[in-house]
Write a protein that holds these residues in place. Structure first.
Motif, PDB file in Angstrom:
ATOM      1  N   ASP A 287     -18.959 -40.569 142.299  1.00 38.45           N
ATOM      2  CA  ASP A 287     -19.781 -40.066 141.182  1.00 38.45           C
ATOM      3  C   ASP A 287     -20.268 -41.183 140.271  1.00 38.45           C
ATOM      4  O   ASP A 287     -21.295 -41.036 139.591  1.00 38.45           O
ATOM      5  CB  ASP A 287     -18.968 -39.059 140.352  1.00 38.45           C
ATOM      6  N   ALA A 288     -19.559 -42.298 140.272  1.00 35.94           N
ATOM      7  CA  ALA A 288     -19.953 -43.413 139.405  1.00 35.94           C
ATOM      8  C   ALA A 288     -21.286 -44.010 139.843  1.00 35.94           C
ATOM      9  O   ALA A 288     -21.931 -44.734 139.063  1.00 35.94           O
ATOM     10  CB  ALA A 288     -18.867 -44.485 139.404  1.00 35.94           C
ATOM     11  N   ASN A 289     -21.712 -43.735 141.078  1.00 34.78           N
ATOM     12  CA  ASN A 289     -22.950 -44.325 141.595  1.00 34.78           C
ATOM     13  C   ASN A 289     -24.169 -43.420 141.454  1.00 34.78           C
ATOM     14  O   ASN A 289     -25.257 -43.791 141.901  1.00 34.78           O
ATOM     15  CB  ASN A 289     -22.762 -44.697 143.079  1.00 34.78           C
ATOM     16  N   VAL A 290     -23.979 -42.251 140.865  1.00 36.13           N
ATOM     17  CA  VAL A 290     -25.124 -41.374 140.586  1.00 36.13           C
ATOM     18  C   VAL A 290     -26.107 -42.109 139.673  1.00 36.13           C
ATOM     19  O   VAL A 290     -25.696 -42.831 138.755  1.00 36.13           O
ATOM     20  CB  VAL A 290     -24.650 -40.051 139.946  1.00 36.13           C
TER      21      VAL A 290
ATOM     22  N   GLY B 258     -37.240 -47.325 146.314  1.00 31.86           N
ATOM     23  CA  GLY B 258     -37.536 -46.506 145.132  1.00 31.86           C
ATOM     24  C   GLY B 258     -36.789 -45.201 145.058  1.00 31.86           C
ATOM     25  O   GLY B 258     -37.242 -44.247 144.408  1.00 31.86           O
ATOM     26  N   ALA B 259     -35.636 -45.102 145.728  1.00 34.15           N
ATOM     27  CA  ALA B 259     -34.832 -43.878 145.676  1.00 34.15           C
ATOM     28  C   ALA B 259     -33.677 -44.055 144.696  1.00 34.15           C
ATOM     29  O   ALA B 259     -33.070 -45.121 144.612  1.00 34.15           O
ATOM     30  CB  ALA B 259     -34.291 -43.548 147.068  1.00 34.15           C
ATOM     31  N   THR B 260     -33.379 -42.997 143.968  1.00 30.83           N
ATOM     32  CA  THR B 260     -32.265 -42.998 143.023  1.00 30.83           C
ATOM     33  C   THR B 260     -31.300 -41.887 143.403  1.00 30.83           C
ATOM     34  O   THR B 260     -31.709 -40.726 143.534  1.00 30.83           O
ATOM     35  CB  THR B 260     -32.754 -42.768 141.583  1.00 30.83           C
ATOM     36  N   LEU B 261     -30.041 -42.240 143.607  1.00 32.07           N
ATOM     37  CA  LEU B 261     -29.060 -41.253 144.058  1.00 32.07           C
ATOM     38  C   LEU B 261     -28.864 -40.150 143.029  1.00 32.07           C
ATOM     39  O   LEU B 261     -28.609 -40.411 141.859  1.00 32.07           O
ATOM     40  CB  LEU B 261     -27.719 -41.946 144.334  1.00 32.07           C
ATOM     41  N   ARG B 262     -28.992 -38.911 143.499  1.00 39.58           N
ATOM     42  CA  ARG B 262     -28.812 -37.741 142.626  1.00 39.58           C
ATOM     43  C   ARG B 262     -27.421 -37.141 142.828  1.00 39.58           C
ATOM     44  O   ARG B 262     -26.698 -36.902 141.879  1.00 39.58           O
ATOM     45  CB  ARG B 262     -29.901 -36.714 142.912  1.00 39.58           C
ATOM     46  N   TYR B 263     -27.066 -36.874 144.090  1.00 40.33           N
ATOM     47  CA  TYR B 263     -25.721 -36.395 144.407  1.00 40.33           C
ATOM     48  C   TYR B 263     -25.490 -36.523 145.909  1.00 40.33           C
ATOM     49  O   TYR B 263     -26.420 -36.692 146.693  1.00 40.33           O
ATOM     50  CB  TYR B 263     -25.520 -34.938 143.970  1.00 40.33           C
TER      51      TYR B 263
ATOM     52  N   LEU C 207     -20.514 -40.702 158.537  1.00 39.62           N
ATOM     53  CA  LEU C 207     -20.493 -41.759 157.510  1.00 39.62           C
ATOM     54  C   LEU C 207     -19.321 -41.633 156.546  1.00 39.62           C
ATOM     55  O   LEU C 207     -19.037 -42.560 155.790  1.00 39.62           O
ATOM     56  CB  LEU C 207     -21.807 -41.740 156.718  1.00 39.62           C
ATOM     57  N   VAL C 208     -18.650 -40.468 156.538  1.00 41.73           N
ATOM     58  CA  VAL C 208     -17.491 -40.305 155.663  1.00 41.73           C
ATOM     59  C   VAL C 208     -16.389 -41.266 156.118  1.00 41.73           C
ATOM     60  O   VAL C 208     -16.066 -41.359 157.303  1.00 41.73           O
ATOM     61  CB  VAL C 208     -16.970 -38.857 155.694  1.00 41.73           C
ATOM     62  N   GLY C 209     -15.857 -42.029 155.159  1.00 48.50           N
ATOM     63  CA  GLY C 209     -14.838 -43.018 155.488  1.00 48.50           C
ATOM     64  C   GLY C 209     -15.402 -44.405 155.726  1.00 48.50           C
ATOM     65  O   GLY C 209     -14.651 -45.364 155.909  1.00 48.50           O
ATOM     66  N   THR C 210     -16.745 -44.526 155.718  1.00 52.98           N
ATOM     67  CA  THR C 210     -17.396 -45.838 155.850  1.00 52.98           C
ATOM     68  C   THR C 210     -17.809 -46.314 154.456  1.00 52.98           C
ATOM     69  O   THR C 210     -17.833 -45.529 153.505  1.00 52.98           O
ATOM     70  CB  THR C 210     -18.636 -45.747 156.747  1.00 52.98           C
ATOM     71  N   PRO C 211     -18.168 -47.593 154.320  1.00 54.34           N
ATOM     72  CA  PRO C 211     -18.643 -48.071 153.000  1.00 54.34           C
ATOM     73  C   PRO C 211     -19.835 -47.278 152.478  1.00 54.34           C
ATOM     74  O   PRO C 211     -19.951 -47.068 151.266  1.00 54.34           O
ATOM     75  CB  PRO C 211     -19.017 -49.526 153.285  1.00 54.34           C
ATOM     76  N   VAL C 212     -20.715 -46.834 153.378  1.00 57.21           N
ATOM     77  CA  VAL C 212     -21.869 -46.029 152.939  1.00 57.21           C
ATOM     78  C   VAL C 212     -21.402 -44.696 152.378  1.00 57.21           C
ATOM     79  O   VAL C 212     -21.841 -44.254 151.318  1.00 57.21           O
ATOM     80  CB  VAL C 212     -22.853 -45.808 154.109  1.00 57.21           C
ATOM     81  N   GLY C 213     -20.501 -44.034 153.132  1.00 55.44           N
ATOM     82  CA  GLY C 213     -19.987 -42.748 152.664  1.00 55.44           C
ATOM     83  C   GLY C 213     -19.236 -42.876 151.356  1.00 55.44           C
ATOM     84  O   GLY C 213     -19.395 -42.047 150.443  1.00 55.44           O
ATOM     85  N   ASP C 214     -18.403 -43.916 151.245  1.00 57.03           N
ATOM     86  CA  ASP C 214     -17.640 -44.120 150.005  1.00 57.03           C
ATOM     87  C   ASP C 214     -18.574 -44.310 148.818  1.00 57.03           C
ATOM     88  O   ASP C 214     -18.323 -43.770 147.726  1.00 57.03           O
ATOM     89  CB  ASP C 214     -16.737 -45.351 150.150  1.00 57.03           C
ATOM     90  N   PHE C 215     -19.648 -45.063 149.007  1.00 58.80           N
ATOM     91  CA  PHE C 215     -20.594 -45.313 147.912  1.00 58.80           C
ATOM     92  C   PHE C 215     -21.290 -44.019 147.489  1.00 58.80           C
ATOM     93  O   PHE C 215     -21.373 -43.709 146.297  1.00 58.80           O
ATOM     94  CB  PHE C 215     -21.630 -46.347 148.350  1.00 58.80           C
ATOM     95  N   LEU C 216     -21.796 -43.280 148.466  1.00 55.20           N
ATOM     96  CA  LEU C 216     -22.572 -42.075 148.150  1.00 55.20           C
ATOM     97  C   LEU C 216     -21.720 -40.990 147.503  1.00 55.20           C
ATOM     98  O   LEU C 216     -22.207 -40.231 146.660  1.00 55.20           O
ATOM     99  CB  LEU C 216     -23.234 -41.530 149.414  1.00 55.20           C
ATOM    100  N   LEU C 217     -20.439 -40.909 147.877  1.00 49.93           N
ATOM    101  CA  LEU C 217     -19.571 -39.849 147.360  1.00 49.93           C
ATOM    102  C   LEU C 217     -18.913 -40.209 146.027  1.00 49.93           C
ATOM    103  O   LEU C 217     -18.246 -39.368 145.416  1.00 49.93           O
ATOM    104  CB  LEU C 217     -18.491 -39.523 148.397  1.00 49.93           C
TER     105      LEU C 217
END
Length: 587
Positions: free
Chosen positions: A554-557, A508-513, A542-552
């Motif tokens: 902006d299209a995934n906000v 139930g979490a929605t990415l904010r930033y 996590l920067v440079g991993t698939p998780v980091g790429d997803f979170l950073l």
């Protein structure tokens, strides 16, 4: 077993140990502890009560349950009362240093004539050596007590006995089929020991030996002065050092170990040990914890033995002089930074080598470099093991010999593999336990050892493939991740090997930033929860991993995500709140 996520962004499977089809998969915050304990195999109410409130009184066994314990206590008591010189022989890691420290401190408090020796990693290597036996003999040592070592010192013990020195071995490493011919051998892993205390660190075995010694001395006819000292010297005051050795040797925090660590952290907070008090200040530790012991105090104590001699670390634990303590603590602090620099340099090369093994479909890793610093082999092996989820051995090649350390994954007994390689004559020295081991071999046997390691791992896997599987303790709605929930989780402390910090999956979490922080490898951010509140998060490396790429991106906000990780307390500028440490994601 219920699969929560088949394949996460990091390619891992998230599973729950127990799950009933009739229950809601989302855990109510009020039932969190019961859910976690149930998933970890607890069912008995009394067992749960002991676990949640671990005490020495509840868990302390009669030391006599350990084979040869009464014999050892009698031998040591005789030496003290005869004022014979006693030598304590330890190891250069934190377990060996702390084991030596509590023995030396206690014997000195009782007025015993005691000396100590810690071998150097590069000069002498692990375990007993003949030259030191000669030194003991020339200095009129009558009793040798080994701590966190000695179980494989067949020839050295035999030689010491020939010199007229009595020997008491206390150890926790797996023995060979033949035990050393010592006057007493205390090791919960010996085949005829029925204590069930196989999970103890070397310092735990040493502490129980001191408990037995105290009992033995109290049964003797002592002079009034020794009686008074015996009553005033409280072994409980040494539990800070016992906890430190137990944590740093990554022993499972179950049973007596859990009580050692829970009580020991409280003792650490009392600042009884001057050296640890000063080292905590140098390391910037405000509150004793398993994390502080394992990742701040332990590495600094270990740094001395990794780079040169472990003596400064032991001297720090023994000193009662504030100026000496401050000097030693600063030396250890700078040595640890030097160790980090050396480690990072070697890690780059080791990772490149390991990647080639993985690309060839190996079930184990063996990487070796010319003249790598032997003091960081174990750390790098641990890093590679975590990165590739494979048992990893890392070694240095120098003067025709290879010396290394290994770290293993769950289900692979690396200690057995090393013992078998020793029995086959592939390696010349070796020992350890399931999770960690050390070894030496002639350089010409390198390929033979690689093949033996790979085959032995395959046999233990029995056709299975090491899976990157994450065991989840509970699933929760992200809106319930707050300080109140964190307080409930804290009842499960101390966390460590055998009792890990709970892995939680938040729904139930929605990415904010999200944004990059620190040295560029870490990130932080915030999610909106179903309750309308916000929850901050951080993600390390996590920067440079698939998780980091997803979170950073902006299209995934505003994308709904499932977060796997741990709930932590964040204290920033005096404001305390709950923060989620993200380790993996799924949609």
């Amino acid at each position: 077993m219920r699969k929560i996520v088949e394949k996460s962004m990091l390619g891992k499977t998230w599973t729950m140990t127990t799950y009933s089809e009739n229950e809601d998969y989302l855990c109510n915050a009020d039932d969190l502890l019961n859910k976690i304990l149930s998933n970890r195999g607890f069912s008995d109410a009394n067992e749960i009560k002991k676990f949640l409130k671990p005490s020495i009184k509840e868990y302390m066994p009669n030391p006599s349950v350990l084979k040869d314990m009464d014999k050892a206590a009698s031998i040591i008591a005789d030496a003290i009362l005869k004022n014979e010189k006693i030598a304590i022989y330890g190891d250069y890691d934190v377990d060996g240093i702390t084991s030596t420290a509590i023995f030396v401190k206690y014997l000195r408090a009782l007025g015993a004539d005691v000396v100590w020796h810690l071998p150097t990693r590069d000069g002498e290597g692990y375990g007993l050596n003949i030259a030191t036996m000669d030194d003991f003999c020339s200095s009129d040592v009558k009793l040798l007590i080994t701590v966190d070592c000695g179980i494989s010192g067949i020839e050295e013990v035999k030689y010491a006995k020939k010199l007229g020195i009595k020997v008491v071995v206390t150890d926790h490493h797996s023995p060979d089929s033949i035990l050393p011919d010592a006057d007493a051998v205390i090791n919960p892993k010996r085949s005829d020991d029925e204590s069930g205390l196989v999970y103890l660190a070397g310092v735990g075995v040493a502490f129980l030996t001191l408990v037995a010694l105290r009992r033995e001395l109290k049964s003797r006819h002592l002079n009034s002065e020794l009686k008074e000292v015996l009553e005033k010297t409280n072994l409980m005051n040494y539990l800070d050092v016992v906890a430190l050795g137990t944590i740093c040797d990554t022993m499972p925090l179950i049973g007596l170990n859990r009580a050692f660590v829970a009580t020991g952290l409280k003792v650490l907070g009392l600042n009884n040990n001057l050296g640890l008090q000063v080292l905590m200040k140098v390391a910037g530790i405000k509150k004793p914890s398993v994390y502080a012991a394992g990742f701040a105090l332990g590495p600094r104590l270990n740094a001395a033995g990794r780079l040169d001699s472990a003596s400064p670390a032991l001297e720090l634990l023994l000193t009662d002089n504030i100026l000496i303590a401050q000097d030693l603590a600063q030396r250890l602090h700078f040595m640890n930074q030097e160790r980090i620099d050396i480690q990072n340099s070697i890690m780059l090369c080791a990772t490149d080598m390991a990647q080639k093994y993985c690309s060839q479909g190996h079930c184990s890793l063996f990487v070796c470099g010319d003249n790598w610093h032997g003091g960081v082999m174990g750390i790098i092996a641990g890093r590679l093991k975590d990165k590739y989820n494979l048992p990893a051995c890392v070694a240095t090649r120098c003067d025709g010999m290879i010396n290394g350390s290994g770290r293993s994954i769950s289900g692979i007994d690396l200690g057995k593999i090393i013992h078998d390689a020793l029995a086959e004559g592939i390696i010349t020295e070796g020992g350890g336990h399931a999770a960690a081991a050390g070894f030496s071999l002639p350089a010409e046997n390198e390929n033979l050892f690689c093949q033996f390691l790979e085959q032995a791992v395959k046999e233990q896997l029995n056709g299975a493939v090491p899976r990157q599987e994450i065991l989840v303790d509970a699933e929760l709605d992200a809106g319930s991740a707050n300080l109140a929930l964190l307080n409930k989780i804290s009842a499960l402390e101390p966390f460590g090997q055998g009792n890990p910090e709970p892995n939680l999956v938040l729904h139930g979490a929605t990415l904010r930033y999200a944004s990059i922080m620190g040295n560029g490898a870490h990130l932080r951010g915030c999610v909106n929860t179903s309750t309308g509140k916000q929850l901050s998060f951080v993600g390390f490396n996590l920067v440079g991993t698939p998780v980091g790429d997803f979170l950073l991106d902006d299209a995934n906000v505003n994308t709904k995500i499932m977060m796997l990780g741990k709930l932590k307390e964040n204290d920033y500028n005096g404001r305390v709140n709950a923060q989620f440490v993200v380790e993996d994601l799924a949609l």
